[in-house]
Enzyme design. Structure first.
Site, PDB file in Angstrom:
ATOM      1  CG  HIS A 184      17.385  -0.863  14.532  1.00 24.33           C
ATOM      2  ND1 HIS A 184      18.207  -1.629  13.725  1.00 24.33           N
ATOM      3  CD2 HIS A 184      17.835   0.417  14.414  1.00 24.33           C
ATOM      4  CE1 HIS A 184      19.114  -0.847  13.148  1.00 24.33           C
ATOM      5  NE2 HIS A 184      18.899   0.392  13.553  1.00 24.33           N
ATOM      6  N   GLY A 202      17.263  -2.673   4.638  1.00 22.35           N
ATOM      7  CA  GLY A 202      18.053  -2.617   5.857  1.00 22.35           C
ATOM      8  C   GLY A 202      18.039  -3.886   6.677  1.00 22.35           C
ATOM      9  N   GLY A 220      10.914   3.509   0.550  1.00 22.29           N
ATOM     10  CA  GLY A 220       9.796   2.626   0.829  1.00 22.29           C
ATOM     11  C   GLY A 220      10.046   1.181   0.472  1.00 22.29           C
ATOM     12  CB  SER A 235      20.693   3.496  16.492  1.00 25.23           C
ATOM     13  OG  SER A 235      20.951   2.244  15.911  1.00 25.23           O
TER      14      SER A 235
END
Length: 426
Positions: A354, A272, A268, A297
């Site tokens: 992303h 990234g 959490g 991905s």
């Protein structure tokens, strides 16, 4: 990147800390020791007591840990009536003393306890591990979510960007850290040292990780990068044992093909986005010829989603394994564009990550991950997300404010053509 030794670099980032003397025996309950720590004003005695508490916690079994978390949750909770009274007084007086009282009463005492527990050397790692246990406990005791929020609040402060250190992981990195890279790899398993060497040693391969000064031997998150001439359409090609490595200066695409979080206790608390953007900047500085930054991905929930749609002919055929590759690719593409969760966000968690960070969908591929796990979770499909550095902020705003999923021009044209074809057939 600097060529100084890895440990030398890390040591320069370490903050100066007081070293606690080894903990001594203490016959009190952990509850009484915690209350004593909250009442303690002496720094040296407080550090020793904190160490004793952490040592005691480490020896506890699951039931004892659950009781400890319940103590934090109930006995060190805020006092709503006292807080309401302070708010009432401040509303009437607008006095700084009453304002200060609101701040003190609005914070559960367990937050201050955690701060004091974080004093000894190695305490930060111990508290991260403690939160890992708490996350498990919340699954059976949802009321502990309050305490978990306090852990998360403090860990976000302690692990903010200003404290994180980016380091390149290479074949020369200490073996103790390389072993953890192997252990923590969560996307494409590293099978042995030869496999790891193929990911780190050639000039056209890179690996970067974030570290924290209080945990210099523990990566928080790492990303593996392939430097290529074209955007790859399969992980088999990227990880092939027989490929011919290129010189780094002869590449123009950086492919982020695996991102792994290493500390379950930091769930959490996202690193990234920061990692990808900083690594892109580092690579562009080292290799200015790099023009394209993409991921390769997984699509982890595609099969699950198709199973929920198995009454439709295409979903049933894709799930059965009899669909043509192009059909699988179209199913994956449409899933990424249209499948939503209960909050109206993309159903796929990797897509949410992303796209929320400002990437756009570049291309979707069938037969891109033929591993057992790849076939199980997405029928072998994978996707490239592109980080177009000049458009990241714009894409992020469109996604957050309007829910728009940004597409690369070629994919946008493909989707438009498919929509036109479907209307003509209707």
């Amino acid at each position: 990147m600097s060529r100084r030794s890895f440990l030398g670099d890390m040591l320069q980032t370490l903050v100066e800390r007081s070293t606690a003397r080894p903990g001594t025996g203490d016959d009190r309950s952990i509850r009484d020791m915690c209350l004593s720590l909250l009442a303690s004003e002496g720094e040296v005695s407080g550090i020793a007591l904190a160490q004793n508490i952490l040592d005691r916690y480490k020896r506890m079994d699951t039931g004892e840990k659950l009781a400890f978390f319940q103590f934090l949750n109930v006995e060190l909770e805020i006092d709503p009536k006292a807080l309401q009274g302070a708010v009432t007084r401040f509303t009437a007086s607008n006095d700084i003393t009453d304002y200060r009282a609101i701040g003190a009463l609005a914070e559960p005492r367990r937050q201050e306890l955690l701060r004091r527990l974080n004093q000894p050397t190695g305490a930060t790692q111990a508290l991260v591990n403690m939160r890992k246990d708490l996350i498990e406990a919340v699954k059976t005791s949802p009321d502990l979510a309050r305490t978990d929020l306090d852990f998360k609040h403090l860990l976000r402060s302690w692990f903010n960007r200003g404290f994180l250190v980016l380091r390149q992981i290479s074949w020369e990195t200490p073996a103790s850290i390389l072993e953890k890279i192997v252990e923590y790899e969560a996307v494409h398993a590293i099978h042995d040292w030869d496999d790891l060497r193929r990911r780190l040693y050639p000039q056209d391969r890179r690996c970067f990780a974030f570290f924290h000064p209080s945990m210099p031997d523990e990566p928080l998150i790492f990303v593996e990068v392939a430097l290529t001439m074209t955007v790859p359409n399969s992980i088999q090609h990227v990880l092939s044992e027989n490929r011919d490595p290129r010189a780094a200066h002869e590449t123009n695409v950086a492919v982020f093909y695996s991102i792994s979080n290493c500390q379950a206790g930091l769930a959490g608390i996202s690193f990234g986005s920061l990692l990808i953007k900083q690594v892109a900047a580092e690579l562009h500085q080292e290799l200015p010829q790099l023009e394209t930054f993409v991921t390769l991905s997984p699509i982890p929930r595609l099969s699950k989603y198709l199973a929920e749609q198995k009454h439709t002919p295409r979903a049933a055929e894709v799930l059965s394994g009899t669909a043509e590759p192009e059909q699988v690719r179209e199913a994956a593409r449409d899933y990424l564009l249209s499948a939503k969760d209960a909050k109206g966000r993309p159903y796929d968690p990797v897509a949410r990550f992303h796209l929320g960070n400002g990437a756009q969908i570049y291309a979707v591929h069938a037969e891109a991950d033929l591993s057992e796990n790849g076939r199980k979770q997405s029928r072998g499909a994978m996707v490239n997300y592109q980080y177009e550095l000049s458009q990241i902020e714009q894409n992020h705003e469109k996604f957050v404010q309007e829910g728009e999923i940004c597409l690369a021009p070629a994919l946008r044209a493909e989707v438009k053509a498919a929509s036109k074809k479907n209307r003509a057939m209707a």
